[in-house]
Enzyme design. Structure first.
Site, mmCIF file in Angstrom:
data_model
loop_
_atom_site.group_PDB
_atom_site.id
_atom_site.type_symbol
_atom_site.label_atom_id
_atom_site.label_comp_id
_atom_site.label_asym_id
_atom_site.label_seq_id
_atom_site.Cartn_x
_atom_site.Cartn_y
_atom_site.Cartn_z
ATOM 1 N N LYS A 104 31.076 43.483 42.872
ATOM 2 C CA LYS A 104 32.213 44.141 43.506
ATOM 3 C C LYS A 104 31.999 45.650 43.359
ATOM 4 O O LYS A 104 31.968 46.175 42.245
ATOM 5 C CB LYS A 104 33.526 43.731 42.849
ATOM 6 C CG LYS A 104 34.721 44.500 43.400
ATOM 7 C CD LYS A 104 35.951 44.299 42.538
ATOM 8 C CE LYS A 104 36.999 45.355 42.867
ATOM 9 N NZ LYS A 104 38.148 45.325 41.941
ATOM 10 N N GLY A 165 46.750 48.497 39.782
ATOM 11 C CA GLY A 165 47.639 48.384 38.641
ATOM 12 C C GLY A 165 49.079 48.771 38.892
ATOM 13 O O GLY A 165 49.901 48.753 37.974
ATOM 14 N N GLY A 192 47.133 45.975 43.676
ATOM 15 C CA GLY A 192 48.519 46.209 44.059
ATOM 16 C C GLY A 192 49.440 45.010 44.000
ATOM 17 O O GLY A 192 50.658 45.175 43.985
#
Length: 263
Positions: A104, A165, A192
């Site tokens: 990622k 976060g 989110g």
């Protein structure tokens, strides 16, 4: 009755679960393991720069909690602020994980918002793909940037719902839908999500999966929240496949008027 669905396929790897979960911010390794189990996830992401994979002799290895026989590891480049740092981090992960190439990519713009640096993300994606990595790219909710990342060769596009976060949910569902409609690779909401209804919303929009960490780890009862997120992702996916009813400006009775008593 469960609606027929195809497995989630990313870079030739197939997954049944459409919920991906991170390993940060839990109270301890036991809670981490229990939350992962409850979530039903098959893909577990972790920050390479902040996680011990066996390189630290006096610390427990993540691999003791997240065995590769059970989970697909997704190393991420959290904490990187330029392309070069992100590329180095992915190469370190590949070395530590003996050739693992699914990553990622996350290149941040600043420490306050943790918003993606799009220019550096595009640069890093191009370098990593040329080096044989399968890149899942964290990005803004800009449909044009998403299209460019796919054109470079990213195997999945991961637009944020809102700031990392923050737990503020999906702030721009219209752009997310635009990204989904144009993409030919999986689209995952990354960042989110704060609660189960927001995970369901992401899936109802047509996202292929959801990745989260804080929403589970910061809950008062993380293991319970992990179960809730699992159910929400599954329900949202089924709702998307079923096809919601159209919105109407006027009421419409649920029962037909023809043949009613008194006619």
């Amino acid at each position: 009755m469960i609606i027929s669905d195809q497995p989630l396929c990313i870079a030739g790897r197939e997954f049944t679960s459409r919920l991906m979960v991170g390993t940060g911010k839990y109270r301890d390794a036991f809670e981490t393991a229990a939350a992962l189990e409850a979530s039903g996830t098959e893909v577990v992401t972790f920050a390479v720069r902040r996680t011990d994979l066996g390189q630290g002799s006096n610390e427990p290895s993540l691999l003791e909690v997240v065995p590769t026989s059970r989970y697909t590891l997704l190393p991420n480049t959290a904490g990187c602020y330029d392309a070069q740092a992100a590329v180095r981090t992915c190469r370190l992960a590949r070395e530590l994980l003996e050739g693992h190439n699914l990553v990622k990519l996350e290149v941040l713009g600043d420490e306050t918002t943790l918003y993606p640096n799009v220019r550096e993300t595009l640069k890093a994606a191009e370098m990593l793909i040329a080096d044989g990595f399968d890149v899942m790219a964290y990005t803004s909710d800009d449909p044009i940037v998403a299209r460019e990342l796919e054109a470079i060769g990213c195997c999945a596009i991961m637009p944020l719902g809102s700031l990392i976060g923050s737990g503020c949910g999906i702030q721009n569902p219209y752009n997310i839908r635009l990204i989904i409609e144009r993409a030919t690779v999986p689209v995952l909401i990354d960042a989110g999500i704060g609660t189960a209804s927001e995970a369901a919303q992401a899936m109802e929009l047509g996202c292929d999966a959801v990745l989260m960490n804080s929403a589970i780890a910061h809950a008062r009862k993380p293991v319970m929240m992990a179960r809730a997120m699992r159910a929400a992702v599954e329900a949202g996916r089924e709702a998307y496949l079923a096809g919601r009813m159209p919105c109407r400006e006027q009421a419409e009775p649920s029962s037909p008027m023809i043949g009613k008593l008194g006619d």
